[in-house]
Enzyme design. Structure first.
Site, PDB file in Angstrom:
ATOM      1  N   THR A   1      56.760   4.017 -31.012  1.00 39.00           N
ATOM      2  CA  THR A   1      55.624   3.777 -30.929  1.00 39.00           C
ATOM      3  C   THR A   1      55.167   2.315 -30.665  1.00 39.00           C
ATOM      4  O   THR A   1      55.477   1.041 -31.173  1.00 39.00           O
ATOM      5  CB  THR A   1      54.645   4.376 -31.998  1.00 39.00           C
ATOM      6  OG1 THR A   1      53.712   4.126 -31.468  1.00 39.00           O
ATOM      7  CG2 THR A   1      55.118   4.123 -32.756  1.00 39.00           C
ATOM      8  N   ASP A   2      54.404   2.014 -30.186  1.00 36.80           N
ATOM      9  CA  ASP A   2      53.460   0.640 -30.077  1.00 36.80           C
ATOM     10  C   ASP A   2      52.410   0.348 -31.556  1.00 36.80           C
ATOM     11  O   ASP A   2      52.101  -1.205 -31.690  1.00 36.80           O
ATOM     12  CB  ASP A   2      52.971   0.524 -29.441  1.00 36.80           C
ATOM     13  CG  ASP A   2      51.684   1.027 -28.445  1.00 36.80           C
ATOM     14  OD1 ASP A   2      51.715   2.003 -29.541  1.00 36.80           O
ATOM     15  OD2 ASP A   2      50.705   1.231 -27.973  1.00 36.80           O
ATOM     16  N   GLU A   3      52.401   1.495 -31.408  1.00 39.79           N
ATOM     17  CA  GLU A   3      51.401   1.331 -33.542  1.00 39.79           C
ATOM     18  C   GLU A   3      52.211   0.596 -34.207  1.00 39.79           C
ATOM     19  O   GLU A   3      52.133   0.214 -35.149  1.00 39.79           O
ATOM     20  CB  GLU A   3      51.293   2.754 -33.381  1.00 39.79           C
ATOM     21  CG  GLU A   3      50.257   2.930 -32.928  1.00 39.79           C
ATOM     22  CD  GLU A   3      49.502   4.512 -33.553  1.00 39.79           C
ATOM     23  OE1 GLU A   3      48.989   4.468 -34.454  1.00 39.79           O
ATOM     24  OE2 GLU A   3      49.770   5.143 -32.729  1.00 39.79           O
TER      25      GLU A   3
ATOM     26  N   TYR B   1      51.431   6.631 -40.731  1.00 41.16           N
ATOM     27  CA  TYR B   1      51.831   6.972 -39.736  1.00 41.16           C
ATOM     28  C   TYR B   1      53.739   5.894 -38.798  1.00 41.16           C
ATOM     29  O   TYR B   1      54.261   5.808 -38.837  1.00 41.16           O
ATOM     30  CB  TYR B   1      51.263   7.495 -38.605  1.00 41.16           C
ATOM     31  CG  TYR B   1      52.449   7.455 -36.740  1.00 41.16           C
ATOM     32  CD1 TYR B   1      52.940   8.180 -36.720  1.00 41.16           C
ATOM     33  CD2 TYR B   1      51.674   6.505 -36.313  1.00 41.16           C
ATOM     34  CE1 TYR B   1      54.027   7.846 -35.793  1.00 41.16           C
ATOM     35  CE2 TYR B   1      52.279   6.787 -34.646  1.00 41.16           C
ATOM     36  CZ  TYR B   1      53.407   8.250 -34.431  1.00 41.16           C
ATOM     37  OH  TYR B   1      54.451   7.669 -33.118  1.00 41.16           O
TER      38      TYR B   1
ATOM     39  N   LYS C   1      57.155   5.250 -38.693  1.00 38.13           N
ATOM     40  CA  LYS C   1      57.582   4.924 -37.723  1.00 38.13           C
ATOM     41  C   LYS C   1      58.654   3.065 -37.570  1.00 38.13           C
ATOM     42  O   LYS C   1      59.998   2.933 -37.413  1.00 38.13           O
ATOM     43  CB  LYS C   1      57.211   4.601 -36.645  1.00 38.13           C
ATOM     44  CG  LYS C   1      56.748   5.973 -35.455  1.00 38.13           C
ATOM     45  CD  LYS C   1      57.483   7.157 -35.732  1.00 38.13           C
ATOM     46  CE  LYS C   1      58.489   6.738 -34.341  1.00 38.13           C
ATOM     47  NZ  LYS C   1      59.384   8.167 -33.955  1.00 38.13           N
TER      48      LYS C   1
ATOM     49  N   LYS D   1      45.020  15.668 -30.439  1.00 41.88           N
ATOM     50  CA  LYS D   1      44.687  14.226 -30.368  1.00 41.88           C
ATOM     51  C   LYS D   1      43.998  14.025 -29.266  1.00 41.88           C
ATOM     52  O   LYS D   1      43.272  15.029 -28.604  1.00 41.88           O
ATOM     53  CB  LYS D   1      45.831  13.382 -29.358  1.00 41.88           C
ATOM     54  CG  LYS D   1      46.954  13.822 -30.580  1.00 41.88           C
ATOM     55  CD  LYS D   1      47.591  13.181 -31.206  1.00 41.88           C
ATOM     56  CE  LYS D   1      48.775  13.302 -31.977  1.00 41.88           C
ATOM     57  NZ  LYS D   1      50.139  13.238 -31.342  1.00 41.88           N
TER      58      LYS D   1
HETATM   59  P1  NAD Z   1      54.837  15.544 -31.962  1.00 44.93           P
HETATM   60  O1  NAD Z   1      54.327  15.741 -32.271  1.00 44.93           O
HETATM   61  O2  NAD Z   1      54.384  16.803 -30.362  1.00 44.93           O
HETATM   62  O3  NAD Z   1      56.679  16.597 -31.732  1.00 44.93           O
HETATM   63  C1  NAD Z   1      57.083  16.402 -32.660  1.00 44.93           C
HETATM   64  C2  NAD Z   1      58.185  17.221 -32.585  1.00 44.93           C
HETATM   65  O4  NAD Z   1      59.000  17.119 -33.323  1.00 44.93           O
HETATM   66  C3  NAD Z   1      57.744  18.321 -32.994  1.00 44.93           C
HETATM   67  O5  NAD Z   1      58.503  19.650 -31.484  1.00 44.93           O
HETATM   68  C4  NAD Z   1      58.028  19.039 -34.331  1.00 44.93           C
HETATM   69  O6  NAD Z   1      58.742  20.182 -34.167  1.00 44.93           O
HETATM   70  C5  NAD Z   1      59.152  18.039 -34.597  1.00 44.93           C
HETATM   71  N1  NAD Z   1      59.718  17.679 -35.864  1.00 44.93           N
HETATM   72  C6  NAD Z   1      58.675  16.933 -36.832  1.00 44.93           C
HETATM   73  N2  NAD Z   1      59.947  17.411 -37.848  1.00 44.93           N
HETATM   74  C7  NAD Z   1      61.225  17.720 -37.421  1.00 44.93           C
HETATM   75  C8  NAD Z   1      62.029  17.186 -38.298  1.00 44.93           C
HETATM   76  N3  NAD Z   1      62.263  17.440 -39.514  1.00 44.93           N
HETATM   77  N4  NAD Z   1      62.935  18.251 -37.693  1.00 44.93           N
HETATM   78  C9  NAD Z   1      63.293  18.354 -36.685  1.00 44.93           C
HETATM   79  N5  NAD Z   1      62.068  18.390 -35.944  1.00 44.93           N
HETATM   80  C10 NAD Z   1      61.253  18.084 -35.916  1.00 44.93           C
HETATM   81  O7  NAD Z   1      54.933  14.020 -31.262  1.00 44.93           O
HETATM   82  P2  NAD Z   1      55.233  13.773 -29.574  1.00 44.93           P
HETATM   83  O8  NAD Z   1      53.671  13.311 -29.299  1.00 44.93           O
HETATM   84  O9  NAD Z   1      55.694  14.593 -28.313  1.00 44.93           O
HETATM   85  O10 NAD Z   1      55.742  12.376 -30.093  1.00 44.93           O
HETATM   86  C11 NAD Z   1      57.498  12.320 -29.826  1.00 44.93           C
HETATM   87  C12 NAD Z   1      57.521  10.912 -30.433  1.00 44.93           C
HETATM   88  O11 NAD Z   1      57.597   9.865 -28.947  1.00 44.93           O
HETATM   89  C13 NAD Z   1      57.917  10.833 -32.151  1.00 44.93           C
HETATM   90  O12 NAD Z   1      58.984  10.170 -32.346  1.00 44.93           O
HETATM   91  C14 NAD Z   1      56.387   9.591 -31.141  1.00 44.93           C
HETATM   92  O13 NAD Z   1      56.359   8.803 -32.637  1.00 44.93           O
HETATM   93  C15 NAD Z   1      56.577   8.802 -30.123  1.00 44.93           C
HETATM   94  N6  NAD Z   1      55.614   8.103 -29.826  1.00 44.93           N
HETATM   95  C16 NAD Z   1      54.801   9.146 -29.451  1.00 44.93           C
HETATM   96  C17 NAD Z   1      53.877   8.395 -28.237  1.00 44.93           C
HETATM   97  C18 NAD Z   1      52.294   9.332 -28.034  1.00 44.93           C
HETATM   98  O14 NAD Z   1      51.212   9.074 -27.868  1.00 44.93           O
HETATM   99  N7  NAD Z   1      52.284  11.476 -28.729  1.00 44.93           N
HETATM  100  C19 NAD Z   1      53.433   7.000 -28.107  1.00 44.93           C
HETATM  101  C20 NAD Z   1      54.242   6.603 -28.769  1.00 44.93           C
HETATM  102  C21 NAD Z   1      55.704   7.373 -29.319  1.00 44.93           C
HETATM  103  P1  TYD Z   2      44.866   9.494 -30.772  1.00 48.28           P
HETATM  104  O1  TYD Z   2      45.347  10.854 -30.032  1.00 48.28           O
HETATM  105  O2  TYD Z   2      45.079  10.062 -32.081  1.00 48.28           O
HETATM  106  O3  TYD Z   2      46.063   8.833 -30.534  1.00 48.28           O
HETATM  107  P2  TYD Z   2      46.260   7.200 -31.824  1.00 48.28           P
HETATM  108  O4  TYD Z   2      45.310   6.726 -33.272  1.00 48.28           O
HETATM  109  O5  TYD Z   2      47.888   7.658 -32.313  1.00 48.28           O
HETATM  110  O6  TYD Z   2      46.155   5.978 -30.881  1.00 48.28           O
HETATM  111  O7  TYD Z   2      43.466   9.121 -31.047  1.00 48.28           O
HETATM  112  C1  TYD Z   2      43.592   8.069 -30.110  1.00 48.28           C
HETATM  113  C2  TYD Z   2      41.984   7.172 -29.842  1.00 48.28           C
HETATM  114  O8  TYD Z   2      40.703   7.744 -29.913  1.00 48.28           O
HETATM  115  C3  TYD Z   2      42.474   6.876 -31.385  1.00 48.28           C
HETATM  116  O9  TYD Z   2      41.564   5.182 -31.374  1.00 48.28           O
HETATM  117  C4  TYD Z   2      41.155   7.625 -32.233  1.00 48.28           C
HETATM  118  C5  TYD Z   2      40.046   7.717 -31.535  1.00 48.28           C
HETATM  119  N1  TYD Z   2      39.757   9.496 -31.610  1.00 48.28           N
HETATM  120  C6  TYD Z   2      38.104   9.945 -32.072  1.00 48.28           C
HETATM  121  O10 TYD Z   2      37.697   8.488 -32.357  1.00 48.28           O
HETATM  122  N2  TYD Z   2      38.338  10.910 -31.750  1.00 48.28           N
HETATM  123  C7  TYD Z   2      39.024  11.524 -32.403  1.00 48.28           C
HETATM  124  O11 TYD Z   2      38.555  12.454 -32.609  1.00 48.28           O
HETATM  125  C8  TYD Z   2      40.494  11.112 -32.300  1.00 48.28           C
HETATM  126  C9  TYD Z   2      41.493  12.300 -32.231  1.00 48.28           C
HETATM  127  C10 TYD Z   2      40.808  10.416 -32.122  1.00 48.28           C
END
Ligand code: NAD
Ligand code: TYD
Length: 357
Positions: free
Chosen positions: A132-134, A158, A162, A197
């Site tokens: 992630t960019d975070e 988080y 990561k 989210k």
């Molecule tokens: P998500 O939370 O939707 O899915 C995570 C999946 O991992 C789930 O299916 C969960 O059951 C599985 N999981 C969790 N713990 C586990 C374990 N111990 N063993 C096996 N499986 C396990 O997450 P996502 O949004 O799909 O993100 C996927 C990846 O991408 C993550 O590594 C996250 O850090 C990265 N990422 C997400 C975003 C975003 O905006 N969602 C952006 C950049 C990077």
């Molecule tokens: P989120 O979707 O949780 O992603 P991340 O924290 O990984 O960026 O949140 C996106 C942005 O929206 C973040 O700045 C937090 C904000 N947010 C709200 O303002 N209200 C909400 O209920 C949630 C879940 C997020």
């Protein structure tokens, strides 16, 4: 065969669906099925002999080792993680278990498997770590976007977990020569996004007549990328990325949260108008997230320059498709809602998110 960890989550399931639609390859999805894992996302693959699933924790070294031996994958794409910042604030332990210890365990199993391969297979093997960019921390309003050389400065449990996993992946390449690739992507949105989210939460709360909770002043900025563009970038990095390198992935779509929510309300006002008033009337400002990062932005020029990847969706096209997808998939929403999601809302927002205005 390719291993995909966390393939029942939001991005992992999009990745598997896109991969199997575009190339002929067997996939083993290794997922623990936490609250975020939803096998229903992959229901359209029922009967597809190329898709395989095993419920397992990535931290279960014995099980993962056995899977490597049994299936001899050419690559592993590592999505599995605890991924929600707010949950990491409430209970960071699971984030350390999966993101740090789980990634460590997976690396160890991969290293043992890879070390024993013949030289041709060894050279072809890839461990692609999805991050992630975070990890880069937060930006001021006039700072340049994060590049691959921006120093790490994670601010939440988080992002710290990561960051730790990214460092382990880097070390396994540097020390053992494991052929790793790391991608650091900005905020994704699109189909199958779990409604804890911001974007799916707002769409579903709006339709339910509930409050749309905005943390603090709503001026925090995220760089949004449509999920299928992220998946395409990962396929490019897997196919042609340089071993040991990291690639930033972003959409060049910096938006303040309040603007994102306004856009969602405006699309819903058109697609599913309320009897009276606008969905904007449901917006409610709530207490800010502790340690809330102010701005993320990604410089994705390396990926474009070296591998020719560019996003295909603008924010406007991607967000319209996303709203349409949620409107067209009420059964998916019902399935999610009958799980742990409602309990989470109660724990995190108390009564706030249930209010209507
Ligand atoms: P998500 O939370 O939707 O899915 C995570 C999946 O991992 C789930 O299916 C969960 O059951 C599985 N999981 C969790 N713990 C586990 C374990 N111990 N063993 C096996 N499986 C396990 O997450 P996502 O949004 O799909 O993100 C996927 C990846 O991408 C993550 O590594 C996250 O850090 C990265 N990422 C997400 C975003 C975003 O905006 N969602 C952006 C950049 C990077
Ligand atoms: P989120 O979707 O949780 O992603 P991340 O924290 O990984 O960026 O949140 C996106 C942005 O929206 C973040 O700045 C937090 C904000 N947010 C709200 O303002 N209200 C909400 O209920 C949630 C879940 C997020």
């Amino acid at each position: 065969m390719i291993f995909v960890t966390g393939g029942a989550g939001f991005i992992g399931s999009n990745f598997i669906l896109d991969l199997l639609a575009s190339q002929d390859e067997h996939v083993l999805n290794i997922d623990k099925l936490t609250y975020a894992g939803n096998p229903y996302n992959l229901a359209s693959l029922d009967g597809d002999e190329r898709y395989h699933f095993v419920q397992a924790d990535i931290a279960d070294r014995e099980k993962i080792t056995q899977l490597f031996e049994q299936h001899q994958p050419r690559a592993i794409i590592h999505f599995a993680a605890e991924s929600h910042v707010d949950r990491s604030i409430h209970s960071p332990g699971e984030f350390i278990h999966t993101n740090v210890n789980g990634t460590f365990s997976l690396l160890e199993a991969a290293r043992a498997y890879w070390s024993a391969l013949d030289s041709e297979k060894k050279a072809a093997f890839r461990f692609l770590h999805v991050s992630t960019d975070e990890v880069y921390g937060t930006l001021g309003p006039n700072d340049p976007p994060f590049s691959e050389t921006t120093p790490y400065a994670p601010n939440s449990p988080y992002s710290a977990s990561k960051a730790a996993s990214d460092h382990l992946v880097r070390a396994y390449h540097h020390t053992y020569g494991l052929p790793t690739l790391t991608t650091n992507c900005s905020n994704n949105y699109g189909p199958y996004h779990f409604p804890e989210k911001l974007i799916p939460l707002v769409i579903l709360n709006a339709l339910d007549g509930k409050a749309l909770p905005i943390y603090g002043d709503g001026q925090q900025i995220r760089d949004w990328l449509f999920v299928s563009d992220h998946c395409a970038a990962i396929r490019q990095v897997l196919a042609r990325g340089k071993v040991g390198e990291t690639y930033n992935i972003g959409g060049w779509n910096e938006k303040a949260n309040l603007d994102v929510v306004h856009t969602l309300c405006d699309i819903l006002d058109q697609q599913k108008p309320k009897a009276v008033g606008s969905y904007r009337d449901q917006i409610t400002f709530v207490q800010d997230r502790p340690g809330h990062d102010r701005r993320y932005a990604i410089d994705a020029r390396k990926l474009e320059r070296e591998l020719g990847w560019k996003p295909t969706e603008t924010f406007e096209t991607g967000i319209a498709k996303t709203v349409r997808w949620y409107l067209d998939h009420p059964q998916w929403v019902i399935n999610i809602r009958t799980g742990g999601y409602l309990k989470w809302l109660e724990l995190h927002y108390g009564g706030d998110a249930e209010e209507t205005t």
